[in-house]
Design a protein around this motif. Sequence first.
Motif, PDB file in Angstrom:
ATOM      1  N   ASN A 177      95.447  97.848 -25.653  1.00  0.00           N
ATOM      2  CA  ASN A 177      94.916  97.971 -24.291  1.00  0.00           C
ATOM      3  C   ASN A 177      96.048  97.828 -23.279  1.00  0.00           C
ATOM      4  N   PRO A 178      96.198  98.745 -22.365  1.00  0.00           N
ATOM      5  CA  PRO A 178      97.264  98.643 -21.366  1.00  0.00           C
ATOM      6  C   PRO A 178      97.002  97.495 -20.400  1.00  0.00           C
ATOM      7  N   GLY A 179      98.059  96.971 -19.772  1.00  0.00           N
ATOM      8  CA  GLY A 179      97.919  95.875 -18.828  1.00  0.00           C
ATOM      9  C   GLY A 179      97.234  96.308 -17.532  1.00  0.00           C
ATOM     10  N   VAL A 180      96.767  95.310 -16.782  1.00  0.00           N
ATOM     11  CA  VAL A 180      96.084  95.579 -15.508  1.00  0.00           C
ATOM     12  C   VAL A 180      97.128  95.798 -14.412  1.00  0.00           C
ATOM     13  N   ALA A 181      96.904  96.779 -13.565  1.00  0.00           N
ATOM     14  CA  ALA A 181      97.837  97.063 -12.477  1.00  0.00           C
ATOM     15  C   ALA A 181      97.873  95.899 -11.494  1.00  0.00           C
ATOM     16  N   ARG A 182      99.073  95.552 -11.002  1.00  0.00           N
ATOM     17  CA  ARG A 182      99.249  94.434 -10.068  1.00  0.00           C
ATOM     18  C   ARG A 182      98.929  94.895  -8.645  1.00  0.00           C
ATOM     19  N   LYS A 183      97.643  94.866  -8.296  1.00  0.00           N
ATOM     20  CA  LYS A 183      97.227  95.224  -6.949  1.00  0.00           C
ATOM     21  C   LYS A 183      96.760  93.986  -6.208  1.00  0.00           C
ATOM     22  N   GLU A 184      96.760  94.071  -4.876  1.00  0.00           N
ATOM     23  CA  GLU A 184      96.344  92.922  -4.060  1.00  0.00           C
ATOM     24  C   GLU A 184      94.876  92.599  -4.269  1.00  0.00           C
ATOM     25  N   SER A 185      94.024  93.639  -4.371  1.00  0.00           N
ATOM     26  CA  SER A 185      92.590  93.414  -4.569  1.00  0.00           C
ATOM     27  C   SER A 185      92.324  92.743  -5.907  1.00  0.00           C
ATOM     28  N   VAL A 186      93.061  93.183  -6.924  1.00  0.00           N
ATOM     29  CA  VAL A 186      92.898  92.585  -8.252  1.00  0.00           C
ATOM     30  C   VAL A 186      93.328  91.119  -8.229  1.00  0.00           C
ATOM     31  N   GLY A 187      94.415  90.819  -7.519  1.00  0.00           N
ATOM     32  CA  GLY A 187      94.880  89.441  -7.418  1.00  0.00           C
ATOM     33  C   GLY A 187      93.878  88.535  -6.733  1.00  0.00           C
ATOM     34  N   GLU A 188      93.225  89.043  -5.676  1.00  0.00           N
ATOM     35  CA  GLU A 188      92.220  88.230  -4.971  1.00  0.00           C
ATOM     36  C   GLU A 188      91.030  87.924  -5.870  1.00  0.00           C
ATOM     37  N   LYS A 189      90.596  88.934  -6.644  1.00  0.00           N
ATOM     38  CA  LYS A 189      89.465  88.710  -7.559  1.00  0.00           C
ATOM     39  C   LYS A 189      89.814  87.680  -8.623  1.00  0.00           C
TER      40      LYS A 189
END
Length: 245
Positions: A177-189
């Motif tokens: 499984n590939p890693g999750v993209a480092r986005k600001e929205s993902v970080g807040e969640k």
Amino acid sequence: MQKEQGFKALPLRVSSASTANHYVYVKQHSIRNFDETKPPDRTLFVLNVPPYATEDSLKHSFSPAGKVEAVILQNNNESPNDGFKRAYVVFDKRESLLKALKLESLNPLSSDSAPLKAGIEKWTEEYNASICSPKDLQNKINRFMASYDKRENQKKTNKTETTDDEGWTLVTKRGRNPGVARKESVGEKLNEKLKKGSKKKELKNFYTFQIRESKMKNIVELRKNFEEAKKKVSLMKQARKFRPY
């Protein structure tokens, strides 16, 4: 020469110096299903081939008939444990096969150009050939260890976890499984989930006296419930009494 069931008996000696004859039985090969390695019009079927005979020695024995293209040796199906074999001698021409069927004798199995080894000499040579030389053994070990080291290094590479300057483990994209993209929205969640999880994991009754008090409260509550249950049972019994008047 004798003939039986379509076979012709031919004497076969081990060497020119030998006086003992071993008889082989030959006839033209015929099969129901065509086999390109044994063409019927060029193949001689030979039975009672001695166990010490080789493909090269049989080529030499049948060479008076013509050039032998190939010799196929097989164990006897009827008696596989007696050591004797059957052979398919394939000539390069049809004329050579016809000539072989008219032969009255064969060349000895052993010749000066291709001496046939038998008995103790043959067994000694086969035994010595079965023993791996130290050099070949070392080469096999080196190849095995090189392959083993390569696999182990690959495993270590796949399991390696990189860390940043502060000691945090960085999530990589290795694996299925590939890693999750480092986005600001993902970080807040992720931060919200961590906060909710930390609230659920708050320690309760951390100190010993708190645990003791909690147990005492549970015991008092159980006794209270028990007394209330006894009263209910008593009232139910009284309500069941038979009162005719």
